[in-house]
Design a protein around this motif. Structure first.
Motif, PDB file in Angstrom:
ATOM      1  N   VAL A 156       0.871  -1.179   0.000  1.00  0.00           N
ATOM      2  CA  VAL A 156       0.000   0.000   0.000  1.00  0.00           C
ATOM      3  C   VAL A 156       0.904   1.225   0.000  1.00  0.00           C
ATOM      4  CG1 VAL A 156      -1.797   1.240   1.258  1.00  0.00           C
ATOM      5  CG2 VAL A 156      -1.754  -1.255   1.292  1.00  0.00           C
ATOM      6  N   ALA A 157       0.597   2.201  -0.856  1.00  0.00           N
ATOM      7  CA  ALA A 157       1.465   3.371  -0.970  1.00  0.00           C
ATOM      8  C   ALA A 157       0.655   4.650  -1.147  1.00  0.00           C
ATOM      9  CB  ALA A 157       2.412   3.199  -2.164  1.00  0.00           C
ATOM     10  N   ARG A 158       1.168   5.727  -0.543  1.00  0.00           N
ATOM     11  CA  ARG A 158       0.590   7.049  -0.779  1.00  0.00           C
ATOM     12  C   ARG A 158       1.365   7.682  -1.928  1.00  0.00           C
ATOM     13  NH1 ARG A 158      -3.021   9.391   1.642  1.00  0.00           N
ATOM     14  NH2 ARG A 158      -2.625   8.545   3.711  1.00  0.00           N
ATOM     15  N   THR A 159       0.647   8.128  -2.941  1.00  0.00           N
ATOM     16  CA  THR A 159       1.276   8.703  -4.128  1.00  0.00           C
ATOM     17  C   THR A 159       1.558  10.191  -3.920  1.00  0.00           C
ATOM     18  OG1 THR A 159      -0.842   9.238  -5.159  1.00  0.00           O
ATOM     19  CG2 THR A 159       0.086   7.041  -5.617  1.00  0.00           C
ATOM     20  N   ALA A 160       2.268  10.774  -4.855  1.00  0.00           N
ATOM     21  CA  ALA A 160       2.637  12.190  -4.764  1.00  0.00           C
ATOM     22  C   ALA A 160       1.418  13.100  -4.711  1.00  0.00           C
ATOM     23  CB  ALA A 160       3.532  12.574  -5.939  1.00  0.00           C
ATOM     24  N   SER A 161       0.329  12.691  -5.354  1.00  0.00           N
ATOM     25  CA  SER A 161      -0.883  13.517  -5.353  1.00  0.00           C
ATOM     26  C   SER A 161      -1.705  13.339  -4.075  1.00  0.00           C
ATOM     27  CB  SER A 161      -1.750  13.168  -6.562  1.00  0.00           C
ATOM     28  OG  SER A 161      -2.260  11.846  -6.433  1.00  0.00           O
ATOM     29  N   GLY A 162      -1.267  12.441  -3.191  1.00  0.00           N
ATOM     30  CA  GLY A 162      -1.978  12.214  -1.938  1.00  0.00           C
ATOM     31  C   GLY A 162      -2.932  11.044  -1.983  1.00  0.00           C
ATOM     32  N   GLY A 163      -3.088  10.432  -3.145  1.00  0.00           N
ATOM     33  CA  GLY A 163      -3.937   9.259  -3.259  1.00  0.00           C
ATOM     34  C   GLY A 163      -3.257   8.027  -2.679  1.00  0.00           C
ATOM     35  N   VAL A 164      -4.002   6.944  -2.599  1.00  0.00           N
ATOM     36  CA  VAL A 164      -3.468   5.690  -2.087  1.00  0.00           C
ATOM     37  C   VAL A 164      -3.665   4.617  -3.146  1.00  0.00           C
ATOM     38  CG1 VAL A 164      -3.604   3.969  -0.236  1.00  0.00           C
ATOM     39  CG2 VAL A 164      -4.043   6.370   0.270  1.00  0.00           C
ATOM     40  N   ILE A 165      -2.631   3.806  -3.367  1.00  0.00           N
ATOM     41  CA  ILE A 165      -2.723   2.682  -4.291  1.00  0.00           C
ATOM     42  C   ILE A 165      -2.370   1.402  -3.548  1.00  0.00           C
ATOM     43  CG2 ILE A 165      -2.265   4.065  -6.361  1.00  0.00           C
ATOM     44  CD1 ILE A 165       0.613   3.037  -6.342  1.00  0.00           C
ATOM     45  N   ALA A 166      -2.866   0.280  -4.058  1.00  0.00           N
ATOM     46  CA  ALA A 166      -2.587  -1.023  -3.460  1.00  0.00           C
ATOM     47  C   ALA A 166      -2.287  -2.019  -4.574  1.00  0.00           C
ATOM     48  CB  ALA A 166      -3.786  -1.490  -2.641  1.00  0.00           C
ATOM     49  N   LEU A 167      -1.119  -2.637  -4.480  1.00  0.00           N
ATOM     50  CA  LEU A 167      -0.658  -3.597  -5.480  1.00  0.00           C
ATOM     51  C   LEU A 167      -0.237  -4.887  -4.791  1.00  0.00           C
ATOM     52  CD1 LEU A 167       1.746  -1.201  -7.421  1.00  0.00           C
ATOM     53  CD2 LEU A 167      -0.583  -1.826  -8.086  1.00  0.00           C
ATOM     54  N   ALA A 168      -0.326  -5.991  -5.513  1.00  0.00           N
ATOM     55  CA  ALA A 168       0.223  -7.234  -4.989  1.00  0.00           C
ATOM     56  C   ALA A 168       1.693  -6.980  -4.657  1.00  0.00           C
ATOM     57  CB  ALA A 168       0.081  -8.354  -6.006  1.00  0.00           C
ATOM     58  N   ASP A 169       2.139  -7.484  -3.525  1.00  0.00           N
ATOM     59  CA  ASP A 169       3.493  -7.203  -3.050  1.00  0.00           C
ATOM     60  C   ASP A 169       4.501  -8.179  -3.650  1.00  0.00           C
ATOM     61  OD1 ASP A 169       5.544  -6.016  -1.689  1.00  0.00           O
ATOM     62  OD2 ASP A 169       4.964  -6.740   0.286  1.00  0.00           O
ATOM     63  N   ARG A 170       4.527  -8.254  -4.974  1.00  0.00           N
ATOM     64  CA  ARG A 170       5.440  -9.169  -5.656  1.00  0.00           C
ATOM     65  C   ARG A 170       5.638  -8.696  -7.081  1.00  0.00           C
ATOM     66  NH1 ARG A 170       8.561 -11.997  -2.985  1.00  0.00           N
ATOM     67  NH2 ARG A 170       6.903 -12.607  -1.617  1.00  0.00           N
ATOM     68  N   CYS A 171       6.846  -8.268  -7.407  1.00  0.00           N
ATOM     69  CA  CYS A 171       7.169  -7.848  -8.768  1.00  0.00           C
ATOM     70  C   CYS A 171       7.119  -9.059  -9.690  1.00  0.00           C
ATOM     71  CB  CYS A 171       8.566  -7.209  -8.801  1.00  0.00           C
ATOM     72  SG  CYS A 171       9.067  -6.659 -10.449  1.00  0.00           S
ATOM     73  N   VAL A 172       6.542  -8.887 -10.861  1.00  0.00           N
ATOM     74  CA  VAL A 172       6.435 -10.005 -11.804  1.00  0.00           C
ATOM     75  C   VAL A 172       7.771 -10.376 -12.421  1.00  0.00           C
ATOM     76  CG1 VAL A 172       4.029  -9.588 -12.388  1.00  0.00           C
ATOM     77  CG2 VAL A 172       5.806  -8.479 -13.726  1.00  0.00           C
ATOM     78  N   HIS A 173       8.759  -9.501 -12.316  1.00  0.00           N
ATOM     79  CA  HIS A 173      10.034  -9.770 -12.961  1.00  0.00           C
ATOM     80  C   HIS A 173      10.871 -10.792 -12.203  1.00  0.00           C
ATOM     81  CE1 HIS A 173      14.304  -8.460 -14.062  1.00  0.00           C
ATOM     82  NE2 HIS A 173      13.840  -9.133 -15.082  1.00  0.00           N
ATOM     83  N   ARG A 174      11.192 -10.518 -10.957  1.00  0.00           N
ATOM     84  CA  ARG A 174      12.029 -11.429 -10.170  1.00  0.00           C
ATOM     85  C   ARG A 174      11.451 -11.696  -8.780  1.00  0.00           C
ATOM     86  NH1 ARG A 174      14.772 -14.130 -13.759  1.00  0.00           N
ATOM     87  NH2 ARG A 174      16.230 -12.869 -14.933  1.00  0.00           N
ATOM     88  N   SER A 175      10.166 -11.457  -8.614  1.00  0.00           N
ATOM     89  CA  SER A 175       9.441 -11.747  -7.376  1.00  0.00           C
ATOM     90  C   SER A 175       9.907 -10.970  -6.154  1.00  0.00           C
ATOM     91  CB  SER A 175       9.461 -13.250  -7.073  1.00  0.00           C
ATOM     92  OG  SER A 175       8.749 -13.944  -8.057  1.00  0.00           O
ATOM     93  N   THR A 176      10.575  -9.859  -6.353  1.00  0.00           N
ATOM     94  CA  THR A 176      10.966  -9.014  -5.230  1.00  0.00           C
ATOM     95  C   THR A 176       9.719  -8.347  -4.666  1.00  0.00           C
ATOM     96  OG1 THR A 176      13.110  -8.576  -6.228  1.00  0.00           O
ATOM     97  CG2 THR A 176      12.362  -7.005  -4.573  1.00  0.00           C
TER      98      THR A 176
END
Length: 133
Positions: free
Chosen positions: A47-67
């Motif tokens: 979960v992250a607060r963006t520069a504009s003040g919004g909040v985003i939520a992404l799966a916590d796993r990069c598709v490239h190398r699973s970091t």
């Protein structure tokens, strides 16, 4: 599958349609330019607060190398993976691959994104907002 396991599976699937608090606004603010790692119904989410003040939520796993994306950083309206620098926007699509600055970004280069709202000093997530799935 026995009846108990089937019922638990159906309950878990039903709970994905509901809003769940995952952190306070203060906990998210304390991370600075880093996403916050949370767990919801067995899923790891950044979960992250963006520069504009919004909040985003992404799966916590990069598709490239699973970091874990939660060890990356927030840049503008996106999250940059700490390992190879792939950048994911709030909709989960990869917007930049540093090793391919002029190349096309593959369509499959995306991570699941989740509906997120900030209300009452809490950050709320809903894993599934599609009716009938």
């Amino acid at each position: 599958m026995n009846a108990l396991a089937s019922g638990q599976s159906e309950l878990a699937a039903a709970l994905e349609f509901f809003w769940h608090p995952v952190c306070t606004a203060g906990e998210l603010a304390a991370t600075g330019d880093r996403p916050l790692a949370v767990q919801l119904l067995g899923r790891a989410i950044a979960v992250a607060r963006t520069a504009s003040g919004g909040v985003i939520a992404l799966a916590d796993r990069c598709v490239h190398r699973s970091t874990r994306l939660s060890v990356g950083r927030v840049e503008g309206e996106s999250v940059r993976c700490a390992y190879h620098g792939w950048v994911f926007s709030g909709d989960g699509h990869c917007r930049e691959i540093p090793s391919m600055p002029n190349g096309p970004i593959p369509e499959r280069a995306c991570v699941p994104s989740y509906e997120v709202e900030e209300r009452y000093g809490l950050v709320w997530l809903r894993l599934n907002n599609r009716a009938g799935t």
